[in-house]
Design an enzyme around this catalytic site. Structure first.
Site: not given
Ligand code: NDP
Length: 423
Positions: A259, A275, A79, A372
């Site tokens: 918005k 996200d 935008e 704008h």
């Molecule tokens: P991930 O699945 O990538 O999990 C976070 C990863 O970061 C883990 O594997 C963890 O490692 C690692 N990690 C390393 N250091 C840290 C730290 N200091 N603190 C926390 N984690 C750490 O991502 P999220 O679980 O955050 O999920 C986000 C994604 O999910 C987004 O892409 C979103 O779009 C999607 N999503 C959203 C939904 C919704 O909003 N309703 C539904 C489903 C998916 P370790 O394994 O060692 O712990």
């Protein structure tokens, strides 16, 4: 509809050939698909049925002073005028001493919905007795989170309807947004509930209504920084306060007020690899938290100052999801010089307030279109077919025209080219 068979099993080249033939794409169109596919392996990792990359422009907003630290803010948006407005709002606030931003704990709520409940009151008592065990089950499903100092914090239950009970579990997600981690933990708890209580589970999923992961920011602007177009700063401040009241009273206005805030917020959420649908849904749910949808920010007068405040859920991650795999996201984190999700939250909420200030300032002084217009017209003349060399002249001509629509832009462009050709 042509048969696309197992599109996901095809190589990138096969997909391009398949779609080009089926949809009878021209050579130029095929080239667009190919040229835009900048990172095929990354695209294939991130989504399904990848064919190309759809890119958005990224710009930098300046003048952000938050908790006494200066920030460059990368913004990704399609935008016009969002980046300029952001810098403008931030510059005024920086002159007034900057933003004071804060964050709450970073707890996300995961939900398990139990269905076909026969005796909801009895079930709730049974779950309460199991609480400690269920929290251990959840933590064991993703043990690294607890090792980092995160993990489950509490479990609460309530009755949704006679046959429906909901179980909310709060989880400290540390530096991640947490969706995938939480969903894994919830599924483990759901399996335990089914096994121990023989209770049917409808679904297990995190909630995007992140009421336990809030960010807030405030600013205090002296009247003299607000004077504009011959209006005294005090008058502008009063008008902004009125505009803020209207956004609290009228849903039509509140949606547009918010918005404007989300114009800035989404742009930084995108630049930081987060996200934006998650942030949008949480923000709008929070705007309706008292039963009526209202503006997320408020503006008040205090002494000779205009005081702005914005509070909203901002469950963004600094790690996880697509953050670590998109090189530009790491670069943007470096540009922002941030080291944590909390710091990112503070930037994003402040961008929301700066964006809101810039929009309200324009609305109550000159009107949003005038402020704008040049940027809007630039998009319009490009859409009408003007090339880069013609853009500036065409914008000037459009500014003098009676009508500022695409048909007029096309006519002005045709006339201009005819004249140019004829010398
Ligand atoms: P991930 O699945 O990538 O999990 C976070 C990863 O970061 C883990 O594997 C963890 O490692 C690692 N990690 C390393 N250091 C840290 C730290 N200091 N603190 C926390 N984690 C750490 O991502 P999220 O679980 O955050 O999920 C986000 C994604 O999910 C987004 O892409 C979103 O779009 C999607 N999503 C959203 C939904 C919704 O909003 N309703 C539904 C489903 C998916 P370790 O394994 O060692 O712990």
């Amino acid at each position: 509809m042509q048969n696309y068979g197992k599109f996901y099993q095809k190589s990138w080249e096969e997909r391009i050939n398949h779609i080009s033939q089926n949809e009878k794409l021209t050579k130029e169109q095929i080239q667009i698909l190919k040229n835009s596919a900048h990172n095929k392996s990354l695209g294939d990792t991130m989504i399904e049925n990848y064919i190309t990359d759809y890119s958005y422009p990224e710009g930098i907003a300046f003048h952000y002073l938050i908790n006494n630290k200066r920030y460059l803010v990368p913004m990704v948006t399609e935008e016009p005028s969002v980046v300029a407005a952001s810098s403008h709002g931030a510059a005024i606030i920086a002159k007034a001493g900057g933003f004071l931003a804060k964050t709450s704990e970073r707890l996300m709520i995961g939900q398990i919905i139990l269905e076909s409940v026969e005796d909801s009151a009895k079930l709730i008592i049974e779950i309460q007795k199991l609480t400690k065990d269920l929290l251990v089950v959840a933590d064991q499903a993703h043990p690294s989170l607890k090792k980092r100092g995160g993990g489950t914090r509490w479990l609460k239950t309530h009755i949704l309807a006679e046959d429906l009970v909901v179980l909310n579990i709060a989880i400290d997600v540390q530096e991640a947004m947490g969706a995938n981690m939480i969903n894994t933990m919830l599924e483990a708890v759901a399996a335990r509930l089914e096994a121990v209580l023989r209770q049917q589970v409808l679904m297990s999923i995190l909630s995007n209504y992140a009421t336990e992961c809030l960010a807030s920011t405030t600013c205090k602007i002296p009247y003299e920084l607000l004077s504009k177009n011959g209006f005294a700063g005090e008058i502008i401040a009063q008008k902004i306060v009125q505009a803020s009241r209207v956004a609290q009273l009228d849903t039509y206005r509140a949606a547009t007020h918010n918005k404007g805030i989300m114009n800035g917020i989404d742009a930084v959420v995108m630049a930081s690899g987060n996200d934006w649908r998650a942030i949008e849904s949480g923000a709008h749910a929070y705007a309706a938290r008292n039963g009526q949808y209202k503006g997320l920010s408020t503006w008040k007068i205090s002494g000779d100052y205009l005081v702005g405040e914005l509070e909203m859920p901002l469950p963004v991650g600094f790690i996880g999801g697509s953050i670590g795999i998109v090189p530009l996201v790491s670069l943007n984190q470096k540009l922002m010089k941030i080291t944590s999700a909390r710091e990112l939250e503070q930037i994003i909420v402040s961008v929301g307030l700066a964006q809101n200030l810039a929009a309200l300032l324009a609305l109550v002084s000159e009107g949003i279109q005038k402020g704008h217009m040049r940027l809007q017209l630039k998009s319009l003349v490009i859409a009408a077919g003007a090339n880069v060399a013609e853009e500036a002249v065409l914008v000037d001509k459009m500014l003098q025209a009676d009508k500022r629509d695409i048909a007029s832009a096309k006519k002005i462009l045709t006339d201009y080219r005819k004249k140019d050709k004829n010398g």
